[in-house]
Design a protein around this motif. Sequence first.
Motif, PDB file in Angstrom:
ATOM      1  N   VAL A  89       1.640  14.018 -13.735  1.00 29.64           N
ATOM      2  CA  VAL A  89       1.193  13.425 -15.011  1.00 29.64           C
ATOM      3  C   VAL A  89      -0.260  12.978 -14.899  1.00 29.64           C
ATOM      4  O   VAL A  89      -1.072  13.230 -15.794  1.00 29.64           O
ATOM      5  N   ALA A  90      -0.599  12.321 -13.779  1.00 26.40           N
ATOM      6  CA  ALA A  90      -1.982  11.856 -13.600  1.00 26.40           C
ATOM      7  C   ALA A  90      -2.949  13.024 -13.515  1.00 26.40           C
ATOM      8  O   ALA A  90      -4.083  12.947 -14.004  1.00 26.40           O
ATOM      9  N   ASN A  91      -2.514  14.118 -12.899  1.00 28.18           N
ATOM     10  CA  ASN A  91      -3.395  15.284 -12.784  1.00 28.18           C
ATOM     11  C   ASN A  91      -3.726  15.831 -14.162  1.00 28.18           C
ATOM     12  O   ASN A  91      -4.869  16.246 -14.435  1.00 28.18           O
ATOM     13  N   LEU A 116      -8.506   2.744  -6.217  1.00 27.17           N
ATOM     14  CA  LEU A 116      -9.158   3.618  -5.235  1.00 27.17           C
ATOM     15  C   LEU A 116      -8.593   5.032  -5.291  1.00 27.17           C
ATOM     16  O   LEU A 116      -9.348   6.018  -5.206  1.00 27.17           O
ATOM     17  N   VAL A 117      -7.284   5.146  -5.425  1.00 26.00           N
ATOM     18  CA  VAL A 117      -6.677   6.474  -5.549  1.00 26.00           C
ATOM     19  C   VAL A 117      -7.157   7.152  -6.829  1.00 26.00           C
ATOM     20  O   VAL A 117      -7.463   8.355  -6.836  1.00 26.00           O
ATOM     21  N   SER A 118      -7.247   6.388  -7.911  1.00 27.18           N
ATOM     22  CA  SER A 118      -7.723   6.940  -9.178  1.00 27.18           C
ATOM     23  C   SER A 118      -9.160   7.421  -9.058  1.00 27.18           C
ATOM     24  O   SER A 118      -9.517   8.488  -9.590  1.00 27.18           O
ATOM     25  N   ALA A 136       2.091   9.312  -5.888  1.00 28.41           N
ATOM     26  CA  ALA A 136       2.563  10.664  -5.572  1.00 28.41           C
ATOM     27  C   ALA A 136       3.596  11.129  -6.595  1.00 28.41           C
ATOM     28  O   ALA A 136       3.571  12.292  -7.036  1.00 28.41           O
ATOM     29  N   LEU A 137       4.508  10.230  -6.973  1.00 31.04           N
ATOM     30  CA  LEU A 137       5.505  10.593  -7.968  1.00 31.04           C
ATOM     31  C   LEU A 137       4.881  10.876  -9.327  1.00 31.04           C
ATOM     32  O   LEU A 137       5.369  11.715 -10.095  1.00 31.04           O
ATOM     33  N   ILE A 155       0.842  -1.201   0.000  1.00 30.37           N
ATOM     34  CA  ILE A 155       0.000   0.000   0.000  1.00 30.37           C
ATOM     35  C   ILE A 155       0.878   1.252   0.000  1.00 30.37           C
ATOM     36  O   ILE A 155       0.628   2.219  -0.744  1.00 30.37           O
ATOM     37  N   GLY A 156       1.943   1.249   0.814  1.00 32.25           N
ATOM     38  CA  GLY A 156       2.865   2.382   0.835  1.00 32.25           C
ATOM     39  C   GLY A 156       3.536   2.586  -0.509  1.00 32.25           C
ATOM     40  O   GLY A 156       3.681   3.726  -0.978  1.00 32.25           O
TER      41      GLY A 156
END
Length: 593
Positions: free
Chosen positions: A378-380, A546-548, A373-374, A365-366
């Motif tokens: 790009v994801a944003n 879930l983060v997505s 985070a890295l 998970i970490g």
Amino acid sequence: MPQDNQSPDTKNIVLAVVLSSLVLIGWTFLSDRFLPAPAAPAATATAVPAAAAPAGSAPAVTGQGAIVSQAAALAASPRVAIDTPRLKGSINLVGGRFDDLVLPGYRQTLDKASPPVRLFAPSRTADAQFAQFGWTGAVAPPAGALWTADRPTLTPATPVTLTYTSPQGLTFRQKISVDSDYLFTVEQSIENRSAAPVSLAPYGLVSRRGEAAAAETNVHVGPVAVLDDMLKDTDLEFAKLKDEGPQRFNATGGWLGLTEKYWLAASVPDQKAKIAASFQYAAGQYQADWLAGAITVPAGARIATTSRLFAGAKEVNLLDRYTEAGIPRLDKAVSWGWFEIIAKPIFTLLDFLFKLTQNFGVAIIGLTLIVRALMFPVANKQYESMAKMRLIGPRMKAIQEKYGDDKLRAQQEIMAIYKTEKVNPLAGCLPILLQIPIFYALYKTLLISIEMRHQPFVLWLHDLSAPDPLTPLNLFGLIAWQPPAFIALGVLPIFLGFTMWLQQKLSPATMDPVQQQVFALMPWLFMFFMAPFAAGLQLYWCVNNLVSIAQQLYMNRKYPTPATPPAAAVIDVKPNPAPRPTPNPPANRRRKK
């Protein structure tokens, strides 16, 4: 360019499935066909170069006769005990063989009462595997020579010396020492008390009965070597030795042996010695051996040579340490594959998080959160582009309805909208393309690194390197039936499919009915696709989803979809003005006058 309101995210799902399938399932086939390994050096006709050929050769591989029990085999000959923090067993004084070795730190199964993993067993047992060092030549000790030991037990603090005196007056000694992990050092010496010089050649071998259990795709099992700094594995498959016969190479130093998914037995000659390496099969027995050039020992003289034996678990950090200590590329015994440059750093980070949290699931998970985070910038951009696609979706639909079959004009209008609104319809592909090697690296880490073997998470997840065992198909274990792997849907793959479905619901819908049906099936197909994989990989994918979803919900609120489509006037795009004619040059104008 697309002419409908198809979501970049749904395209990404298809892209992820296709690329992941190619990487995880088809890579071995594709690499063998289109990216073949460098051609192996031509096999030599003799075991060693003719100029250095000794009177004998490395002991040939042979069948081992009738099978006996392990207890009977161990009791049949005198032995020196091996007692280290990580190794238990004994050395057979008949032949001086390493043929009894277990790893007390590793159990065969998750059951705490399970016996420790056995690496070596005597030659006449069903699971025979052993290593041996010696000399070849007319006056060399015979294969069944009885050696004497100067002490009963080998420990890291107390080396053992084996001695054999030949009828010709030669004294052979093997001084064996072992470290606190898995490395034996064997100093072989010859003291010539005869009246004439003798010529002998040192050898080392690793031999086993039958084939090791087959591993998963992209994991090499069988003979393996690093010779002249080149890894040799795929050209030394069990099947190749059976079908094509012995494989022989000349090299300087290096190492060779037999490997399994998690375990390795590797014989390491003197790194300055020129050797002839041989890999062969006969009568159910596989053998990897090396033979160095002949050494002449004058009358009254003494000579010595040092070899090493690695016998233990393929722990990444330990193999790295031995590599740095002078065993060339021993770390290559771990089958990282083509993506080692990504997989090994992923392992290092995951191993650090595991040591920090003492829970492998928490470490995964970490790792997921760190990777996200890295990749956040790009994801944003991806989710911002997706949100803008939601805004312009009604305008794109209105354009298609307005121009009907004039697809060229509709495409021009849509391209103009992309340019005006600064929308890149392909922006969503980059995060997926970046995720594929990370996904594959984690897959390899979970698959091949022994550090992850039998590591639990919470509740029913007792081994994250194995598939999720809890499936509703047998009422979560209430029915005494284990479904086949491809339909044994655990809780994690089911949750993975649900989160993928939720991601689709939050994305703009495609207008093509056929595509809608395909995309509606994708989460559930992917659920079955992921079911046989390690639960740790499924956990990574679920947390990633879930983060997505959280990021997508935020962007949907920031860029809400318009309630009503825009008026026709809003969607019109003025064509570019016609180019003005180029005036005639002065010379032409004068000519016309």
